[in-house]
Scaffold this motif. Structure first.
Motif, PDB file in Angstrom:
ATOM      1  N   ILE A   1      17.183  20.877  77.913  1.00  0.00           N
ATOM      2  CA  ILE A   1      17.380  22.275  78.312  1.00  0.00           C
ATOM      3  C   ILE A   1      16.976  23.253  77.212  1.00  0.00           C
ATOM      4  CG2 ILE A   1      19.060  23.975  79.109  1.00  0.00           C
ATOM      5  CD1 ILE A   1      20.669  21.658  80.309  1.00  0.00           C
ATOM      6  N   LEU A   2      17.402  22.996  75.988  1.00  0.00           N
ATOM      7  CA  LEU A   2      17.116  23.931  74.888  1.00  0.00           C
ATOM      8  C   LEU A   2      15.626  24.241  74.746  1.00  0.00           C
ATOM      9  CD1 LEU A   2      18.662  24.264  71.423  1.00  0.00           C
ATOM     10  CD2 LEU A   2      16.263  23.625  71.529  1.00  0.00           C
ATOM     11  N   PRO A   3      14.723  23.236  74.741  1.00  0.00           N
ATOM     12  CA  PRO A   3      13.307  23.568  74.592  1.00  0.00           C
ATOM     13  C   PRO A   3      12.788  24.502  75.688  1.00  0.00           C
ATOM     14  CG  PRO A   3      13.666  21.224  74.296  1.00  0.00           C
ATOM     15  CD  PRO A   3      14.944  21.792  74.815  1.00  0.00           C
ATOM     16  N   MET A   4      13.268  24.287  76.920  1.00  0.00           N
ATOM     17  CA  MET A   4      12.840  25.143  78.031  1.00  0.00           C
ATOM     18  C   MET A   4      13.285  26.585  77.829  1.00  0.00           C
ATOM     19  SD  MET A   4      11.353  22.920  80.110  1.00  0.00           S
ATOM     20  CE  MET A   4      11.208  23.831  81.617  1.00  0.00           C
ATOM     21  N   MET A   5      14.457  26.752  77.232  1.00  0.00           N
ATOM     22  CA  MET A   5      14.994  28.090  77.026  1.00  0.00           C
ATOM     23  C   MET A   5      14.309  28.832  75.856  1.00  0.00           C
ATOM     24  SD  MET A   5      17.277  28.191  79.410  1.00  0.00           S
ATOM     25  CE  MET A   5      16.452  26.988  80.423  1.00  0.00           C
ATOM     26  N   LEU A   6      13.826  28.046  74.885  1.00  0.00           N
ATOM     27  CA  LEU A   6      13.278  28.653  73.668  1.00  0.00           C
ATOM     28  C   LEU A   6      11.768  28.582  73.570  1.00  0.00           C
ATOM     29  CD1 LEU A   6      15.864  27.426  70.987  1.00  0.00           C
ATOM     30  CD2 LEU A   6      15.954  29.412  72.502  1.00  0.00           C
ATOM     31  N   GLY A   7      11.112  28.124  74.615  1.00  0.00           N
ATOM     32  CA  GLY A   7       9.653  28.087  74.609  1.00  0.00           C
ATOM     33  C   GLY A   7       9.074  27.015  73.714  1.00  0.00           C
ATOM     34  N   VAL A   8       9.851  25.951  73.465  1.00  0.00           N
ATOM     35  CA  VAL A   8       9.407  24.849  72.603  1.00  0.00           C
ATOM     36  C   VAL A   8       8.969  23.685  73.499  1.00  0.00           C
ATOM     37  CG1 VAL A   8      10.108  23.194  70.831  1.00  0.00           C
ATOM     38  CG2 VAL A   8      10.968  25.544  70.753  1.00  0.00           C
ATOM     39  N   LYS A   9       7.720  23.248  73.372  1.00  0.00           N
ATOM     40  CA  LYS A   9       7.245  22.143  74.208  1.00  0.00           C
ATOM     41  C   LYS A   9       8.056  20.898  73.916  1.00  0.00           C
ATOM     42  CE  LYS A   9       2.801  21.448  74.895  1.00  0.00           C
ATOM     43  NZ  LYS A   9       1.395  20.999  74.664  1.00  0.00           N
ATOM     44  N   GLU A  10       8.479  20.213  74.977  1.00  0.00           N
ATOM     45  CA  GLU A  10       9.237  18.977  74.808  1.00  0.00           C
ATOM     46  C   GLU A  10       8.455  17.791  75.346  1.00  0.00           C
ATOM     47  OE1 GLU A  10      12.545  18.244  77.779  1.00  0.00           O
ATOM     48  OE2 GLU A  10      12.400  20.434  77.926  1.00  0.00           O
ATOM     49  N   ILE A  11       8.655  16.666  74.697  1.00  0.00           N
ATOM     50  CA  ILE A  11       7.987  15.448  75.128  1.00  0.00           C
ATOM     51  C   ILE A  11       9.010  14.316  75.163  1.00  0.00           C
ATOM     52  CG2 ILE A  11       7.300  14.973  72.728  1.00  0.00           C
ATOM     53  CD1 ILE A  11       4.896  13.473  73.851  1.00  0.00           C
TER      54      ILE A  11
END
Length: 247
Positions: A237-247
């Motif tokens: 969830i955090l990456p989606m909220m902060l614009g950080v690409k997640e893998i």
């Protein structure tokens, strides 16, 4: 650069509304989710469209406010399914597929779960066929692979309309509404359920934001499953909220 301070206003909305807000902030065309299982990369727009399409299909077999089991590995599918349930006011109940048949069955009964979402490829790779067979008596098993192939024209139109004008389609959820149910592993007896509100989830995201320096050109690797509180909150969830690409 100093770390940001805690902003309570960022927690006073639903998790799905927070996703939409992040899309506006970082741009719908930004790649935000990278599935290492099949090298698929999704933008914010694709995540939102996928959530509306899948959520609309799931709406036909579940009720608003219903706890819906999610038994998936860390993947783009798990993230999209999580937001798909929120889009139409269902509550994701994250199931620990490593806990064993007895603990999973107890968690399903405790959560009043009638439907469990999973994927055929995941079941085959994990050799969980025996587990699925045992759980069929407790809940209906829905394979997302099949559901994606069976999307109706209405589902696809909802995906397009929801992406363009989400306010006309999405459920109206309060920050105090339950946003997710997590379960303990059941090592000391039957699993216990923990209900977190949308505000609880976003407050946890905000707390991490204030302690870890993250930039929108970073990439966050998440090996933890979404039934794990850290894997769900910080990894998914955090990456989606902060614009950080997640893998």
């Amino acid at each position: 650069m100093p770390l940001p301070t805690y902003d309570a206003q960022r927690t006073t909305m639903s998790v799905f509304d927070a996703l939409l807000q992040a899309r506006r902030r970082f741009g719908g065309s930004k790649e935000i989710l990278w599935d290492g299982n099949d090298d698929r990369k999704l933008t914010y727009d694709e995540v939102v469209r996928g959530a509306f399409a899948l959520g609309h299909a799931l709406k036909r077999m579940t009720a608003k406010g219903e706890n819906v089991g999610v038994m998936l590995p860390s993947s783009a599918g798990a993230v999209v399914a999580f937001f798909a349930l929120h889009a139409f006011g269902r509550i994701p109940a994250m199931l620990n597929f490593t806990a064993g048949e007895k603990a999973l069955s107890a968690a399903i009964k405790l959560g009043g779960i009638k439907t469990v979402l999973t994927a055929k490829r995941f079941i085959e790779l994990g050799k969980f066929e025996h587990l699925i067979e045992a759980l069929k008596d407790d809940a209906a098993i829905v394979y997302l692979d099949d559901l994606r192939e069976q999307l109706t024209l209405g589902d696809k139109l909802t995906a397009v309309g929801g992406s363009k004008a989400p306010g006309l389609f999405k459920a109206r959820l309060k920050p105090s509404d339950t946003g997710v149910i997590l379960f303990t592993s059941g090592t000391e007896g039957d699993p216990k359920g923990v209900a977190l509100s949308h505000q609880n989830i976003l407050a946890n995201v905000e707390q991490v934001r204030c302690h870890i320096e993250l930039y929108d050109n970073d990439i966050l690797f998440n090996p933890l499953p979404t039934f794990h509180c850290f894997g769900l909150t910080v990894g998914a969830i955090l990456p989606m909220m902060l614009g950080v690409k997640e893998i």
